[in-house]
Design an enzyme around this catalytic site. Structure first.
Site, mmCIF file in Angstrom:
data_model
loop_
_atom_site.group_PDB
_atom_site.id
_atom_site.type_symbol
_atom_site.label_atom_id
_atom_site.label_comp_id
_atom_site.label_asym_id
_atom_site.label_seq_id
_atom_site.Cartn_x
_atom_site.Cartn_y
_atom_site.Cartn_z
ATOM 1 N N ILE A 151 11.151 -4.802 37.870
ATOM 2 C CA ILE A 151 11.057 -3.783 38.049
ATOM 3 C C ILE A 151 11.765 -3.444 38.913
ATOM 4 C CG2 ILE A 151 8.573 -1.880 38.778
ATOM 5 C CD1 ILE A 151 7.274 -3.392 37.798
ATOM 6 N N ASP A 170 15.758 -8.712 49.884
ATOM 7 C CA ASP A 170 14.626 -9.774 48.553
ATOM 8 C C ASP A 170 15.785 -11.381 49.085
ATOM 9 O OD1 ASP A 170 13.588 -11.432 46.640
ATOM 10 O OD2 ASP A 170 13.221 -9.908 45.173
ATOM 11 N N CYS A 228 5.245 1.753 43.724
ATOM 12 C CA CYS A 228 4.786 1.875 43.301
ATOM 13 C C CYS A 228 4.298 0.305 42.500
ATOM 14 C CB CYS A 228 5.313 1.885 41.539
ATOM 15 S SG CYS A 228 5.708 3.600 40.965
ATOM 16 N N ARG A 230 2.212 -2.427 45.262
ATOM 17 C CA ARG A 230 0.710 -2.873 45.487
ATOM 18 C C ARG A 230 -0.006 -1.850 47.011
ATOM 19 N NH1 ARG A 230 -0.411 -3.534 41.181
ATOM 20 N NH2 ARG A 230 -0.849 -5.246 39.801
ATOM 21 N N ASP A 254 1.522 5.345 44.213
ATOM 22 C CA ASP A 254 0.897 5.093 42.999
ATOM 23 C C ASP A 254 0.192 4.491 42.604
ATOM 24 O OD1 ASP A 254 0.130 5.482 39.964
ATOM 25 O OD2 ASP A 254 1.478 3.562 40.076
ATOM 26 N N GLU A 259 -8.524 0.667 45.832
ATOM 27 C CA GLU A 259 -8.715 1.432 44.481
ATOM 28 C C GLU A 259 -10.025 1.459 44.059
ATOM 29 O OE1 GLU A 259 -5.156 0.300 41.808
ATOM 30 O OE2 GLU A 259 -3.833 0.555 44.031
ATOM 31 N N HIS A 278 -2.479 4.960 40.129
ATOM 32 C CA HIS A 278 -2.377 3.575 39.078
ATOM 33 C C HIS A 278 -1.951 3.646 38.534
ATOM 34 C CE1 HIS A 278 -2.437 -1.247 40.533
ATOM 35 N NE2 HIS A 278 -1.852 -1.156 39.462
ATOM 36 N N LEU A 279 -0.178 4.904 38.264
ATOM 37 C CA LEU A 279 -0.761 5.235 36.827
ATOM 38 C C LEU A 279 0.854 4.545 35.946
ATOM 39 C CD1 LEU A 279 -0.374 8.817 35.820
ATOM 40 C CD2 LEU A 279 -1.923 7.478 35.270
ATOM 41 N N GLY A 280 1.392 3.421 36.997
ATOM 42 C CA GLY A 280 2.593 2.749 36.950
ATOM 43 C C GLY A 280 2.957 2.198 35.187
ATOM 44 N N ALA A 281 1.405 1.823 35.154
ATOM 45 C CA ALA A 281 2.043 1.053 33.530
ATOM 46 C C ALA A 281 1.351 1.784 32.649
ATOM 47 C CB ALA A 281 1.179 -0.130 33.673
HETATM 48 P P1 NAD Z 1 8.209 -9.678 40.113
HETATM 49 O O1 NAD Z 1 7.521 -10.758 40.313
HETATM 50 O O2 NAD Z 1 8.837 -9.870 39.039
HETATM 51 O O3 NAD Z 1 8.868 -9.205 41.213
HETATM 52 C C1 NAD Z 1 8.829 -9.725 42.199
HETATM 53 C C2 NAD Z 1 10.248 -9.037 43.684
HETATM 54 O O4 NAD Z 1 9.911 -9.349 44.674
HETATM 55 C C3 NAD Z 1 11.068 -10.611 42.878
HETATM 56 O O5 NAD Z 1 11.920 -10.673 42.758
HETATM 57 C C4 NAD Z 1 10.880 -11.909 44.456
HETATM 58 O O6 NAD Z 1 11.674 -12.458 44.985
HETATM 59 C C5 NAD Z 1 10.508 -10.706 45.152
HETATM 60 N N1 NAD Z 1 9.700 -10.787 46.641
HETATM 61 C C6 NAD Z 1 8.717 -11.773 46.866
HETATM 62 N N2 NAD Z 1 8.195 -11.395 48.654
HETATM 63 C C7 NAD Z 1 9.457 -10.454 49.154
HETATM 64 C C8 NAD Z 1 9.572 -10.145 50.314
HETATM 65 N N3 NAD Z 1 8.355 -10.705 51.388
HETATM 66 N N4 NAD Z 1 10.237 -9.155 50.762
HETATM 67 C C9 NAD Z 1 11.397 -8.793 49.631
HETATM 68 N N5 NAD Z 1 10.902 -9.161 48.045
HETATM 69 C C10 NAD Z 1 10.335 -9.684 47.831
HETATM 70 O O7 NAD Z 1 7.645 -8.227 39.734
HETATM 71 P P2 NAD Z 1 6.997 -6.882 38.664
HETATM 72 O O8 NAD Z 1 7.532 -7.706 37.574
HETATM 73 O O9 NAD Z 1 8.646 -6.429 38.634
HETATM 74 O O10 NAD Z 1 6.017 -6.138 39.639
HETATM 75 C C11 NAD Z 1 6.887 -5.836 40.912
HETATM 76 C C12 NAD Z 1 5.656 -5.530 41.778
HETATM 77 O O11 NAD Z 1 5.279 -4.530 41.046
HETATM 78 C C13 NAD Z 1 4.344 -6.575 41.664
HETATM 79 O O12 NAD Z 1 3.396 -5.889 42.895
HETATM 80 C C14 NAD Z 1 3.230 -6.170 40.315
HETATM 81 O O13 NAD Z 1 1.558 -6.645 40.543
HETATM 82 C C15 NAD Z 1 3.574 -3.806 39.821
HETATM 83 N N6 NAD Z 1 2.929 -3.767 38.984
HETATM 84 C C16 NAD Z 1 2.861 -2.695 39.336
HETATM 85 C C17 NAD Z 1 2.101 -1.521 38.648
HETATM 86 C C18 NAD Z 1 0.968 -0.580 39.028
HETATM 87 O O14 NAD Z 1 0.955 0.298 37.066
HETATM 88 N N7 NAD Z 1 1.965 0.746 39.215
HETATM 89 C C19 NAD Z 1 2.534 -2.070 36.972
HETATM 90 C C20 NAD Z 1 3.391 -3.372 37.438
HETATM 91 C C21 NAD Z 1 3.332 -4.094 37.918
HETATM 92 C C1 MLT Z 2 -0.155 -4.880 36.369
HETATM 93 O O1 MLT Z 2 0.196 -5.528 37.932
HETATM 94 O O2 MLT Z 2 0.524 -4.889 35.200
HETATM 95 C C2 MLT Z 2 -0.529 -3.289 36.736
HETATM 96 O O3 MLT Z 2 -0.714 -2.896 38.401
HETATM 97 C C3 MLT Z 2 -0.561 -2.325 35.651
HETATM 98 C C4 MLT Z 2 -1.899 -2.070 35.525
HETATM 99 O O4 MLT Z 2 -1.793 -2.694 34.712
HETATM 100 O O5 MLT Z 2 -2.284 -1.175 35.434
#
Ligand code: NAD
Ligand code: MLT
Length: 525
Positions: A151, A170, A228, A230, A254, A259, A278-281
């Site tokens: 993301i 990162d 967006c 956690r 978000d 929650e 929590h609308l991200g997805a």
């Molecule tokens: P991902 O695993 O592809 O990427 C996470 C990145 O964070 C990795 O590149 C990792 O190297 C880096 N990372 C790990 N620990 C770290 C630290 N201490 N400092 C800096 N960087 C660090 O994950 P993603 O698919 O991009 O998802 C990212 C986040 O978004 C997750 O928490 C996921 O649950 C959340 N998410 C939220 C929603 C939503 O609805 N709001 C939707 C999808 C995902």
């Molecule tokens: C996720 O980790 O994929 C999200 O938080 C999105 C969700 O399912 O609502």
């Protein structure tokens, strides 16, 4: 076979399940924990998003359950370890909502900068007050992205279109990956000090929140923050204070530490903090993609035994699995251990198999090492995607085998080279599957691998062990095992301690300040 869908999943996915002969599907959303525990024994498969909490007691009650499918990325609402112990596979759908969530982060950034939610409310309240809603441009502002994973990368690519200058923190990505995305990598401290906007995209991290009072204090005055990822990544009280004092101009959230967010949360009373639930997805496209993917994966597993995107099991046939099982565990533990004691972005991971194990099919063991190594930093790593993700991040994987045995019948050595140095760890299996670390860099041990460990370098002088024991005792941490390694008298030595509970950040700080202790790492397996 019976499948329970306990959260709102796109109908397109549920239809796939319903069409399948031999499968019965129930959609029951909004159940209490007790209701879920009462019905779960009937089901072979459970499909959830993030609302259903698949806790250890739900797993315990699930006497027929074979698979839990998560329509999304984060599996933090599922007790993966409890499921694994019971042989229940947990699968996620890691790709379907990546673009959507990245777009939501951009939407929040723009909404916040142009006061869109507040202005909308004002106009709908029959007010016409354009002067109240003076905004700012994204153009040529510095955006600090924490976490350049799936993301974070989408956000970086889109923000470039707005002519933002992008800096990234990162510690687990390679320079090559950052260069490919076209961003500058910096340390967190620098990111906090330089950014006009900060957007978080890491998994939920253990320990204290990534952004708390100290971090807000070190930011540019007038910074804007987007989360967006956690909710636990931000100390919400400290955020409210930082916004109220004007240090942080605005924030857009978000996700929340709890929650649904409590109606009494102070976040809700601050006009400069905009909130979405929590609308991200939550787009039609993403929900359809994740639902189709997870329903297809769960069916494929229940019908054909094929495992895809599992977060807790290797995809190996039963006979090989039996043969290499102890080494899968050992490999994963060595990978995880190394990721916690090494610093910097990994460039190369070399795995050497020596002795009897070299004649086995070692590929799944290599994958286990990668899974263990990457899991500390990336959500949703499994036996299928670990090698691809390692490759995508520019990590070179080297596998060598030699039937020659030295002190032990078989050893597995994992050596990681990062941009900050090289660390190596050798493990072996004792007796009927007891994993041990037999070497860390040049130090020899026969240390048991346990859930909680402390790994430290110290000077080999009198008093160090006493001070160490005192600090741990004072902080109520029981030592279950103590292993010392040294090369020569009075020089640098190393210790591995098995402890009964993990140390707090404060205990670690205390240990780091102790005379003749050179460095300390907490390792959790
Ligand atoms: P991902 O695993 O592809 O990427 C996470 C990145 O964070 C990795 O590149 C990792 O190297 C880096 N990372 C790990 N620990 C770290 C630290 N201490 N400092 C800096 N960087 C660090 O994950 P993603 O698919 O991009 O998802 C990212 C986040 O978004 C997750 O928490 C996921 O649950 C959340 N998410 C939220 C929603 C939503 O609805 N709001 C939707 C999808 C995902
Ligand atoms: C996720 O980790 O994929 C999200 O938080 C999105 C969700 O399912 O609502």
């Amino acid at each position: 076979m019976k499948i329970l869908v306990s959260d709102n999943l796109s109908l397109a996915g549920v239809e796939i399940l319903k069409k399948e002969s031999g499968f019965e599907v129930d959609v029951k959303t909004g159940m209490s924990k007790e209701e879920l525990i009462a019905v779960i024994p009937q089901y072979d498969g459970l499909l959830v998003r993030s609302a259903t909490k698949v806790t250890a007691d739900v797993i315990e009650a699930a006497t027929n359950l074979k698979v839990v499918g998560r329509a999304g990325i984060g599996v933090d609402n599922i007790d993966v370890a409890a499921a694994g112990k019971k042989g229940i596979i947990v699968m996620n759908a890691p790709d379907g909502n990546v673009i959507t969530t990245g777009e939501h982060a951009m939407a929040l950034m723009l909404s916040m900068s142009r006061n869109i939610p507040q202005a909308n409310q004002s106009v709908k309240g029959k007010e016409w007050a354009p002067k109240k809603f003076m905004g700012v441009e994204l153009y040529e502002k510095t955006l600090g992205i924490v976490g350049l994973g799936r993301i974070g990368t989408v956000v970086a690519e889109r923000a470039k279109g707005f002519h933002m200058k992008i800096i990234v923190y990162d510690p687990y990505i390679s320079k090559e990956h950052a260069e490919k995305v076209g961003v500058e990598t910096v340390e967190l401290k620098e990111l906090l000090a330089r950014s006009d906007y900060i957007s978080l995209h890491t998994p939920g991290l253990p320990g204290k929140p990534l952004l708390g009072k100290e971090e807000f204090d070190s930011m540019k005055t007038g910074v804007r923050i987007v989360n967006c990822a956690r909710g636990t990544l931000i100390d919400e009280e400290a955020l409210v204070e930082a916004v109220s004092s004007g240090k942080v101009a605005q924030a857009a959230l978000d996700v929340y530490s709890k929650e649904p967010v409590s109606p009494d949360s102070p976040l809700l009373g601050v006009a400069e903090i905009i909130c979405t639930p929590h609308l991200g997805a939550s787009t039609e496209e993403a929900q359809e993609k994740v639902a189709l993917a997870i329903c297809d994966q769960v069916l494929d597993y229940l019908k054909n035994g094929n495992v895809r995107n599992a977060v807790n099991v290797p995809s190996i046939d039963a006979e090989t699995l039996k043969q290499i099982q102890p080494y899968l565990r050992l490999g994963q533990d060595l990978g995880s251990f190394l990721s916690q004691v090494s610093e910097g972005a990994a460039k190369k991971i070399a795995i050497n198999y020596n002795g009897e194990v070299a004649s086995a099919n070692v590929e799944p063991i290599t994958i286990s090492v990668l899974k263990g190594f990457l899991s500390r930093s990336i959500d949703g790593i499994n036996m299928v995607n670990a090698p691809f993700i390692a490759k995508e991040r520019g990590v070179e994987i080297l596998e060598t085998k030699s039937s020659e045995a030295h002190e032990y019948t078989s050893t597995l050595q994992v050596k990681v080279t990062t941009d900050k140095g090289t660390h190596s760890l050798t493990g072996s299996i004792f007796g009927k599957g007891d994993s041990r670390v037999v070497r860390v860099n040049d130090f020899h041990f026969e240390a048991v691998l346990s859930k909680n460990m402390l790994v430290l370098n110290n000077m080999d002088v009198p008093g160090v062990i006493g001070n160490l024991g005192n600090t741990l005792g004072k902080n109520n941490i029981n030592i279950a095992g103590f292993h010392l390694g040294r090369l020569k008298e009075k020089a640098e030595a190393m210790a591995i301690l098995n402890i009964d509970s993990p140390p707090s950040d404060q205990t670690l700080e205390e240990l780091r300040k102790t005379a003749n202790i050179l460095n300390v790492h907490s390792v959790t397996l």
